[in-house]
Scaffold this motif. Structure first.
Motif, PDB file in Angstrom:
ATOM      1  N   THR A 138       0.833  -1.203   0.000  1.00 12.27           N
ATOM      2  CA  THR A 138       0.000   0.000   0.000  1.00 12.27           C
ATOM      3  C   THR A 138       0.874   1.263   0.000  1.00 12.27           C
ATOM      4  O   THR A 138       1.832   1.336   0.780  1.00 12.27           O
ATOM      5  CB  THR A 138      -0.898   0.007   1.248  1.00 12.27           C
ATOM      6  OG1 THR A 138      -1.541  -1.266   1.321  1.00 12.27           O
ATOM      7  CG2 THR A 138      -1.942   1.101   1.177  1.00 12.27           C
ATOM      8  N   PRO A 139       0.562   2.222  -0.850  1.00 13.76           N
ATOM      9  CA  PRO A 139       1.336   3.465  -0.838  1.00 13.76           C
ATOM     10  C   PRO A 139       1.232   4.129   0.537  1.00 13.76           C
ATOM     11  O   PRO A 139       0.153   4.166   1.126  1.00 13.76           O
ATOM     12  CB  PRO A 139       0.660   4.312  -1.914  1.00 13.76           C
ATOM     13  CG  PRO A 139      -0.150   3.369  -2.723  1.00 13.76           C
ATOM     14  CD  PRO A 139      -0.501   2.233  -1.849  1.00 13.76           C
ATOM     15  N   THR A 185       0.776   6.673   3.617  1.00  9.85           N
ATOM     16  CA  THR A 185       0.054   7.928   3.829  1.00  9.85           C
ATOM     17  C   THR A 185       1.011   8.895   4.538  1.00  9.85           C
ATOM     18  O   THR A 185       2.128   8.517   4.911  1.00  9.85           O
ATOM     19  CB  THR A 185      -1.172   7.696   4.709  1.00  9.85           C
ATOM     20  OG1 THR A 185      -0.708   7.214   5.970  1.00  9.85           O
ATOM     21  CG2 THR A 185      -2.113   6.674   4.102  1.00  9.85           C
ATOM     22  N   LEU A 199      -4.110  -0.602  -7.953  1.00 10.03           N
ATOM     23  CA  LEU A 199      -3.145   0.054  -8.841  1.00 10.03           C
ATOM     24  C   LEU A 199      -2.517  -0.992  -9.767  1.00 10.03           C
ATOM     25  O   LEU A 199      -2.562  -2.185  -9.464  1.00 10.03           O
ATOM     26  CB  LEU A 199      -2.059   0.732  -7.997  1.00 10.03           C
ATOM     27  CG  LEU A 199      -2.586   1.735  -6.951  1.00 10.03           C
ATOM     28  CD1 LEU A 199      -1.452   2.220  -6.070  1.00 10.03           C
ATOM     29  CD2 LEU A 199      -3.262   2.917  -7.642  1.00 10.03           C
ATOM     30  N   LYS A 219      -4.908   1.314  -3.275  1.00  7.66           N
ATOM     31  CA  LYS A 219      -4.862   2.670  -2.734  1.00  7.66           C
ATOM     32  C   LYS A 219      -6.167   2.908  -1.971  1.00  7.66           C
ATOM     33  O   LYS A 219      -7.252   2.784  -2.525  1.00  7.66           O
ATOM     34  CB  LYS A 219      -4.741   3.660  -3.899  1.00  7.66           C
ATOM     35  CG  LYS A 219      -4.642   5.103  -3.471  1.00  7.66           C
ATOM     36  CD  LYS A 219      -4.605   5.981  -4.713  1.00  7.66           C
ATOM     37  CE  LYS A 219      -4.681   7.446  -4.312  1.00  7.66           C
ATOM     38  NZ  LYS A 219      -4.858   8.284  -5.485  1.00  7.66           N
TER      39      LYS A 219
END
Lengths: 550, 262
Positions: free
Chosen positions: A193-194, A196, A244, A250
């Motif tokens: 997960t990108p 935060t 993604l 995301k």
């Protein structure tokens, strides 16, 4: 010795053979790719189906469900083959996110979470439960919010890692923070997960990273739970997050953990008659990923008993319409019972088919017990109840894919006959070119079968080299098939694998050893077959005529 | 020896203790469409061990055909060839003129293959070397033919030593790694002779060996053949050149499909 010697020499020196090798290589690679993708698709389908369903499924294929599920589960709990059984409810509903007003139809699944964890692989697909173990529950709960610990001041850095000041450490409510630190200590990291802003700050400070999306408290105060206590809802990941191209998801700030959502449901009576729709608010507590797009983009999961009540499928009093007096009980209904079996009993492997048969018989015997005062509608629902193994229950999906795999492999195998013809043509051409050499070999004592063997071995060698390189090419291709597709999508906008059509969100990319061996053996045999005519002609040549060949 | 190849009393050649190769009434006819061409009518020939025999004749007289039949490369329609007293071909009634890839199953064919491997050495007018192989490999190939794959590692050293010795003798010891395309005509023919001799054949059959060479190379090759003969090598040579034939012990003329002494 001369046969092997000349075969190897011709293989090195006759460049035309490279075309035959290339043809065999491409055909082998093509068949291997097809077998791997189709086989991988089938394996994935089976694995996912089993992971989702458990070993045996008992149902009556009706949204009205069937009664006596709890009595039956209690009855079979003592069977040595049964590890766990749990009821499941299925319905359809309308999901609405309060913050964004996003609305969509969903399939609502009622589960007993603790039981489902044992019966199938549902738990391994939960996001927050992985990084915050023990915090996912379907019971009523408030929203957990990230607050600040004024006792611990940390250096705040921006996304580039540059210090921008200091501030109190962001922390979760104690239960969530403790769970996070447990998984962090166990080495669990969300690498997909990108990050935060919050995870970036904690990462820079070398502290356990808060993964996922949590709302912040409004007053920069300590972490806490806010809002009404609402029952928990687990949402399919493709509903709540965006996948993604990198296979990561995301998540959006608009959908923090614990945010309120509403489900509108349509209760069905035992006869299948629709009642007045009911609306129930929930809190989004986790998201689930099975890898099957149709499920992850449509399913939500809530507590079994709650859903049963909302759908009016729970046990109620039976009232005599004439007198208004209670005359018994209308039993609660479930759509399905999922059963997990123990692999071995007394050292012997358990046969799911046999257990399914016994379960079926046992259920109907139980339902016939006169102590259960069932009405006509319930008896109708019971009639169609049967126990099936997970494979049998998914036969309608698995069988067509199995047939499709067989058919496509045969079709590509037939297309690969082109390689056989090409080997035949090229070897025949080589025999014509080497006619005088054949005469020479025969003049020094080479036999007809010996000369023929040179070309049969040559064909087999072409097959071997072509098949091995084809297997290597096919394996590399299959391993990178998703990257290749992503590249094609990026460069030309082509997307061959549609998640909506093929259920899974990625092309299966596993090459099975048995498929590879089968392709290599078939390619060698095919190339050898292609060499037979040329070999026969070479062997049958008269030495004198061959020597005089111009 | 199988009954198919064992000579009957009637088929035995007339007693001649020192005859290594005997041809009796050998006939060969070519049928081309409606035309029948009788090349050999009734050829008789005796070659003693250690003898150097030259067969002369005009172009198209059947010299090469006779040599091919003597060397078991071709099959006559009539007559018989005896090598070491044993017939080379099956009796005429059971003789097959065409071969197939499975002819190794026939005892007569197996016998002829064995003769080509061990008893005969061929030298052709156009050298007939394998272009993909170098000089040493071309020569060694004749030894590989009679050796199984698993036996080759053990036999390789001796075969290589023999090949090097014979290449030394023909003057090509320093050209081992050269391919035929890198050699002159004379050198190629010497490689062909080395290949024909490397398995120590009992008889060397040479078909116009100087036919494609200039005078100097031709003379050098003849000197080589004479040297081999002097060492006891039996040679049957086919030529249309009287100068070449004159080097032999005995010269025969093939005319009208029959052989006669000159």
């Amino acid at each position: 010795m001369y046969k092997l010697f000349l075969t190897l020499r011709y293989l090195r020196k006759r460049r035309i053979a490279y075309f035959a090798i290339a043809a065999v290589m491409l055909c082998s690679a093509m068949v291997l790719i097809v077998m791997s993708v189709m086989g991988g698709f089938l394996d994935l389908l089976k694995t996912k189906a089993r992971g989702l369903l458990g070993d045996i499924i008992i149902d009556n294929r009706s949204y009205s469900g069937f009664p006596l599920y709890d009595e039956f589960i209690a009855d079979i709990a003592s069977w040595p083959e049964i590890e766990k059984a749990t009821p499941v409810l299925y319905s359809y509903g309308l999901l609405r996110f309060s913050e964004t007003t996003q609305t969509q139809t969903v399939r609502v699944v009622g589960i007993r979470l603790a039981d489902v964890y044992v019966v199938n692989a549902f738990k391994s697909g939960l996001y927050y439960e992985t990084y915050y173990p023990g915090t996912t529950t379907l019971a009523p709960q408030a929203q957990p919010r990230v607050g600040f610990d004024p006792q611990e001041i940390i250096e705040i850095r921006d996304e580039q890692g540059r210090p921008v000041g200091t501030g109190p450490r962001p922390v979760l409510p104690p239960e969530h923070q403790a769970a996070l630190e447990r998984s962090w200590a166990a080495g669990l990291r969300d690498t997909l997960t990108p990050p935060t802003e919050l995870t970036a700050i904690l990462r820079a400070a070398g502290l356990p990273e808060i993964v996922g999306v949590y709302d912040l408290v409004d007053d920069h105060g300590p972490p806490r739970f806010t809002g009404n206590e609402l029952p928990g809802l687990i949402i399919g990941r493709d509903i709540i997050a965006e996948r993604l191209p990198t296979a990561a998801y995301k998540r959006f700030w608009a959908y923090p953990r614990g945010c309120a959502v509403a489900l509108t449901l349509l209760p069905l009576s035992a006869t299948g008659t629709a009642d007045i729709p009911v609306k129930q608010p929930f809190r989004y507590v986790d998201d689930s990923r099975t890898g099957i797009y149709e499920i992850d983009s449509q399913h939500v999961y809530c507590d079994f008993e709650l859903l049963q009540k909302l759908l009016q499928m729970h046990a109620t009093e039976r009232v005599d319409p004439g007198t208004g007096r209670t005359i018994g009980t209308v039993p609660g209904r479930a759509s399905q019972i999922q059963v997990k079996l123990r692999p071995l009993v007394a050292g012997r492997p358990v046969r799911p088919e046999a257990v399914a048969q016994r379960l079926s018989e046992h259920y109907h015997a139980l339902a016939a017990d006169p102590r259960f005062d069932l009405g006509f509608d319930d008896r109708m629902l019971i009639e169609r109840v049967e126990a099936l193994t997970w494979e049998e229950s998914q036969r309608h999906i698995i069988a067509p894919v199995e047939n499709e795999r067989r058919l496509v492999t045969i079709l590509f195998g037939i297309i690969s006959l082109v390689a056989v013809v090409l080997v035949l043509c090229i070897l025949y051409m080589i025999v014509l070119q080497k006619t005088r050499d054949i005469g020479i070999v025969k003049s020094i004592g080479g036999s007809s079968t010996g000369v023929a063997a040179i070309f049969v071995t040559y064909g087999a060698a072409v097959g071997l080299v072509g098949a091995l390189s084809g297997a290597a090419l096919g394996t590399v291709f299959v391993h990178h098939i998703n990257e290749i597709q992503d590249f094609l999508t990026w460069a030309f906008g082509w997307r061959v694998w549609s998640r909506e059509v093929y259920s899974f969100d990625a092309i299966p990319s596993t090459v099975r050893v048995e498929d590879t061996v089968a392709v290599i053996v078939a390619a060698i045999l095919a190339a050898t077959l292609g060499s037979l005519l040329a070999a026969w002609r070479a062997g049958a040549m008269q030495p004198v005529e061959a020597l005089r060949h111009e | 020896m199988s009954s198919a190849t064992r000579p009957s009393a009637a088929a035995r050649p007339p007693a001649s203790a020192d005859a290594l190769l005997v041809a009796e009434a050998v006939q060969k006819t070519y049928v081309m469409g409606r035309t029948t061409l009788v090349v050999l009518r009734a050829c008789d020939l005796r070659v003693r061990a250690g003898e150097f025999v030259a067969i002369m004749g005009k172009s198209g007289s059947g010299k090469s055909t006779l040599l091919h039949i003597l060397g078991a490369l071709d099959v006559p329609q009539g007559g018989q060839v005896y090598f070491g007293g044993a017939p080379v071909f099956a009796p005429p009634g059971r003789r097959r003129l065409r071969t197939t890839a499975l002819d190794v199953l026939s005892a007569a064919e197996r016998h002829r293959i064995a003769l080509r491997r061990r008893a005969f050495g061929f030298v052709f007018q156009f050298y007939h070397l394998l272009p993909e192989l170098n000089v040493l490999e071309n020569v060694l190939l004749a030894r590989m033919v009679g050796t199984r794959v698993l036996a080759w590692p053990a036999a390789r050293a001796a075969a290589r030593a023999d090949a090097l010795a014979i290449l030394e003798r023909v003057g090509l010891r320093d050209r081992l790694r050269h391919r035929p395309s890198e050699l002159s005509g004379g050198e190629r023919q010497r490689v062909a002779i080395a290949r024909a001799l490397v398995h120590r054949p009992q008889i060397l059959l040479a078909d116009e060996p100087t036919g494609n060479l200039d005078a100097e190379n031709g003379a050098a090759l003849l000197a080589l053949l004479k040297g081999l003969h002097a060492d006891g090598q039996t040679i049957v040579l086919v030529t249309h050149d009287p100068g070449v034939a004159a080097q032999a012990d005995r010269v025969l003329l093939l005319e009208g499909g029959r052989l006669r002494t000159v």
